[in-house]
Design an enzyme around this catalytic site. Structure first.
Site, mmCIF file in Angstrom:
data_model
loop_
_atom_site.group_PDB
_atom_site.id
_atom_site.type_symbol
_atom_site.label_atom_id
_atom_site.label_comp_id
_atom_site.label_asym_id
_atom_site.label_seq_id
_atom_site.Cartn_x
_atom_site.Cartn_y
_atom_site.Cartn_z
ATOM 1 N N GLY A 70 0.823 -1.199 0.000
ATOM 2 C CA GLY A 70 0.000 0.000 0.000
ATOM 3 C C GLY A 70 0.859 1.251 0.000
ATOM 4 O O GLY A 70 2.071 1.206 0.214
ATOM 5 N N GLY A 119 0.413 -5.234 0.487
ATOM 6 C CA GLY A 119 -0.774 -5.162 -0.356
ATOM 7 C C GLY A 119 -0.620 -5.853 -1.692
ATOM 8 O O GLY A 119 -1.605 -6.287 -2.297
ATOM 9 N N GLU A 142 5.541 -6.178 7.535
ATOM 10 C CA GLU A 142 4.909 -5.116 8.326
ATOM 11 C C GLU A 142 5.510 -4.898 9.710
ATOM 12 O O GLU A 142 5.474 -3.774 10.224
ATOM 13 C CB GLU A 142 3.404 -5.400 8.455
ATOM 14 N N ASP A 150 -1.480 -7.765 7.092
ATOM 15 C CA ASP A 150 -2.918 -7.608 6.825
ATOM 16 C C ASP A 150 -3.208 -8.155 5.438
ATOM 17 O O ASP A 150 -2.543 -9.082 4.981
ATOM 18 C CB ASP A 150 -3.331 -6.135 6.990
#
Length: 351
Positions: A70, A119, A142, A150
């Site tokens: 992301g 992402g 992350e 995520d």
């Protein structure tokens, strides 16, 4: 292709029976933005019902990779200067897109060439036909930026053999083609020089047959021969005990893993371990994504995410000051608070 199409953040075109989605921010390593997620979502919704489309293919523009994740800088600025609602809206749509990809009714071929992180894993590794190459580096990094895996990453990693997923989740380490296949993050290895031929075949040939024409065996990975110490060390109940076992194992790679974990956000690694273990008991990707949404919304408002992105991406001093600074200071109550329903302003739901 028109100039306007070339500048679009996602290039959308059809070749024969295949619909192509090309992430088109090569200077940013195709990092996902909210408009990109909306384009992917709306196009997939249309193509799912389009009888002229048999196959969907996802790839990234440029030579460096599919997608680095992301748009972390935007999230950082929203967390530091805003109220976080823009990032929450982005995650809401992104995680729902991840679920759509997982249940897409037609072959979804993800070209996981080069860097595929965060992402980028979410828009590829939930697909039905996941192709890696000798250039692939797949990771959920992350914990190094004060965040938690995520985009369904804890779902995927929780279902890797033994404790391989726990190892990758806590260290944020990247894997090549063979190890991505071993961990269930990919399905097929295709040498990079054959990707264009594969892409061309998708116009006229069913996806499964097209991939078989070009698939090969990758070079050996590194995780299979490390299973003994990985499975033993990461089976421990706590991060502190995992680190102790790694440091005491006598394996140089294990000691390096312990040092890597200790350099990450203490809060992030403890919440990540809990998230992966809870994900094992959840029956569906949607249930895990809903859990990740709660966790992400809490992490957004904790100091480590802003500090981690500052140190790694913004200032690049590689010297984050985590708060709290040690594993021992992160209480069980703090970890549990990431999973409470009140952690998000609303629960993530799916159509």
């Amino acid at each position: 292709m028109t100039e306007q199409q070339t500048e679009a953040p996602v290039l959308v075109h059809v070749e024969g029976r295949a619909g192509h989605l090309v992430l088109n921010r090569p200077r940013a390593l195709n990092a996902l933005t909210h408009p990109m997620v909306r384009i992917l979502e709306s196009t997939l919704a249309a193509w799912a019902e389009d009888p002229a489309i048999d196959t969907v293919a996802l790839s990234g523009a440029g030579e460096r990779g599919l997608c680095a994740g992301g748009d972390i800088r935007t999230m950082h600025d929203d967390a530091r200067d805003g109220d976080g609602t823009a990032t929450e809206r982005f995650w809401w749509d992104e995680y729902r897109l991840n679920a759509r990809i997982a249940r897409f009714p037609k072959p979804y071929v993800a070209f996981m060439d080069g860097i595929v992180m965060g992402g980028g894993v979410g828009v590829s590794a939930h697909g039905g036909v996941r192709v890696v190459t000798e250039r692939s580096r797949v990771a959920m990094p992350e914990t190094g930026i004060g965040f938690v895996p995520d985009v369904g990453g804890t779902y995927l990693l929780s279902r890797a053999p033994g404790e391989l997923g726990t190892h990758l989740a806590l260290t944020g380490g990247s894997v090549g083609a063979a190890d991505a296949l071993l961990c269930g993050l990919a399905d097929h290895f295709v040498p990079s020089q054959r990707l264009e031929a594969l892409r061309a075949d998708l116009a006229t040939v069913p996806a499964a047959e097209a991939v078989r024409r070009h698939a090969a065996a990758p070079e050996a990975g590194v995780l299979a021969r490390a299973r003994t110490w990985i499975d033993h060390c990461y089976a421990a109940e706590t991060v502190e005990e995992i680190v102790r076992r790694l440091a005491d194992s006598g394996e140089p790679e294990a000691k390096e893993a312990a040092e890597t974990i200790l350099a990450k956000s203490p809060t992030s690694v403890k919440v990540t371990l809990e998230a992966v273990r809870r994900a094992r008991g959840l029956g569906s990707l949607e249930a895990v994504l809903a859990q990740e949404y709660r966790v992400s919304c809490v992490a957004l408002r904790r100091p480590d995410m802003v500090e981690g992105v500052r140190a790694q991406i913004v200032d690049k001093d590689r010297n984050p000051q985590w708060s709290p600074a040690t594993l021992e200071e992160v209480s069980a109550e703090t970890v549990a608070g990431f999973f409470a329903p009140r952690g998000a302003s609303r629960e993530l739901t799916f159509d």
